[in-house]
Design an enzyme around this catalytic site. Structure first.
Site, PDB file in Angstrom:
ATOM      1  N   THR A 192      43.718  41.534  39.011  1.00 42.04           N
ATOM      2  CA  THR A 192      43.640  41.031  37.642  1.00 42.04           C
ATOM      3  C   THR A 192      44.951  41.230  36.889  1.00 42.04           C
ATOM      4  O   THR A 192      45.371  40.363  36.113  1.00 42.04           O
ATOM      5  CB  THR A 192      42.487  41.720  36.880  1.00 42.04           C
ATOM      6  OG1 THR A 192      41.254  41.397  37.524  1.00 42.04           O
ATOM      7  CG2 THR A 192      42.421  41.264  35.434  1.00 42.04           C
ATOM      8  N   TYR A 245      40.706  32.155  37.483  1.00 43.53           N
ATOM      9  CA  TYR A 245      39.772  32.971  36.703  1.00 43.53           C
ATOM     10  C   TYR A 245      40.350  34.376  36.589  1.00 43.53           C
ATOM     11  O   TYR A 245      41.056  34.842  37.488  1.00 43.53           O
ATOM     12  CB  TYR A 245      38.402  33.005  37.369  1.00 43.53           C
ATOM     13  CG  TYR A 245      37.655  31.679  37.314  1.00 43.53           C
ATOM     14  CD1 TYR A 245      36.636  31.463  36.377  1.00 43.53           C
ATOM     15  CD2 TYR A 245      37.960  30.650  38.199  1.00 43.53           C
ATOM     16  CE1 TYR A 245      35.943  30.261  36.333  1.00 43.53           C
ATOM     17  CE2 TYR A 245      37.274  29.440  38.158  1.00 43.53           C
ATOM     18  CZ  TYR A 245      36.270  29.254  37.223  1.00 43.53           C
ATOM     19  OH  TYR A 245      35.594  28.062  37.172  1.00 43.53           O
ATOM     20  N   GLU A 246      40.025  35.074  35.489  1.00 42.61           N
ATOM     21  CA  GLU A 246      40.702  36.331  35.193  1.00 42.61           C
ATOM     22  C   GLU A 246      40.408  37.446  36.184  1.00 42.61           C
ATOM     23  O   GLU A 246      41.137  38.432  36.249  1.00 42.61           O
ATOM     24  CB  GLU A 246      40.386  36.800  33.776  1.00 42.61           C
ATOM     25  CG  GLU A 246      38.965  37.199  33.525  1.00 42.61           C
ATOM     26  CD  GLU A 246      38.746  37.583  32.055  1.00 42.61           C
ATOM     27  OE1 GLU A 246      38.851  38.781  31.750  1.00 42.61           O
ATOM     28  OE2 GLU A 246      38.481  36.695  31.236  1.00 42.61           O
ATOM     29  N   SER A 247      39.357  37.301  36.980  1.00 41.27           N
ATOM     30  CA  SER A 247      39.051  38.322  37.982  1.00 41.27           C
ATOM     31  C   SER A 247      39.965  38.252  39.197  1.00 41.27           C
ATOM     32  O   SER A 247      39.910  39.133  40.059  1.00 41.27           O
ATOM     33  CB  SER A 247      37.596  38.194  38.432  1.00 41.27           C
ATOM     34  OG  SER A 247      37.314  36.855  38.819  1.00 41.27           O
ATOM     35  N   GLY A 248      40.803  37.207  39.302  1.00 39.10           N
ATOM     36  CA  GLY A 248      41.782  37.151  40.378  1.00 39.10           C
ATOM     37  C   GLY A 248      41.814  35.919  41.247  1.00 39.10           C
ATOM     38  O   GLY A 248      42.824  35.659  41.914  1.00 39.10           O
TER      39      GLY A 248
END
Length: 260
Positions: free
Chosen positions: A81, A50-53
């Site tokens: 990120t 997921y793009e948050s890490g």
């Protein structure tokens, strides 16, 4: 457990496109539901990013957003990120980008920005997030959304994320490294890009769906493959896993389960 909804058919059909062991960059909403269903059924080794890490996220319930603590708590690791986008995505390490959309056109371009004039929109949508980078750099992209005249349009008000641009080799001309969208999975059918034109055509109808239904819910003159398949109906184990996931999510978030 033979009865199922069109939404369940869509989610199951999308989940089946993810191979075991593939690295998948996941969008929130329908993509997250389908990707996690794949992880809970035929693809236990799929790596969800997921793009948050979070890398290797294994949420027991579906996240409300990319900032949901469930993702970080269940991940193998969490990185900044910037590393997600630069090292993983732009570095060519993402096998599949899994995206939703507010609108899509015949070349797999996505709008999640506005409906109507950009400066005075009828509706202002959630925006791009990481979708433009995912659409550009993932090795391939899968798109999942419900099908209607409002979502499958002849001309987008705004191109947020590029599919095949104006068709043909336009994507290549733009210098985008990924192959682009390889399938659009809806509650009625599966569409894939036609070789050469890269216009999306229907390659499989879901059980009980007619050509007329697809035509009536598409904003352009949709075409059908010469050899038109029928999607395999959801199996009992797929439905059981999906419904259990939705029930856990509803209980955790205080919502009713099922429909997105």
């Amino acid at each position: 457990m033979s009865a199922y909804s069109t939404n369940e058919m869509m989610t199951v059909a999308a989940a089946r496109r993810l191979g075991n062991g593939s690295v998948c960059f996941v969008g929130i909403g329908l993509p997250s539901k389908a990707a996690n269903l794949a992880r809970l059924t035929h693809a236990p080794e799929v790596v969800l990013i997921y793009e948050s890490g979070p890398i290797g996220a294994k949420p027991s319930v579906l996240p409300l957003s990319i900032g949901d603590g469930e993702l970080a708590e269940t991940a193998d690791t969490v990185v900044p990120t910037g590393e997600i986008f630069r090292y993983w995505l732009q570095g060519g390490r993402i096998d599949v980008g899994f995206l939703g959309a507010a609108q899509v056109d015949k070349y797999g371009n996505i709008n999640t920005t506005v409906i109507g004039d950009y400066h005075q929109p009828k509706v202002r949508l959630p925006g791009a997030g990481g979708a433009p980078e995912i659409a550009g750099s993932a090795k391939q992209v899968l798109i999942i959304l419900k099908q209607s005249h409002r979502t499958f349009v002849d001309k987008l008000a705004f191109i947020t994320s590029v599919g095949f641009g104006e068709g043909g080799d336009h994507r290549k001309q733009l210098g985008l490294p990924g192959k682009g969208p390889m399938a659009i999975i809806t509650d009625l059918c599966i569409m894939e890009p036609e070789e050469g034109t890269n216009e999306f055509i229907v390659t499989a109808l879901h059980p009980g769906v007619t050509r007329e239904q697809v035509v009536a819910n598409t904003g352009w003159a949709i075409r059908f493959a010469e050899t038109l398949g029928t999607t395999e109906a959801p199996r009992a184990d797929e439905l059981q896993a999906l419904r259990a996931l939705e029930a856990r999510t509803a209980a955790a978030h205080g919502q009713q389960g099922g429909e997105e």
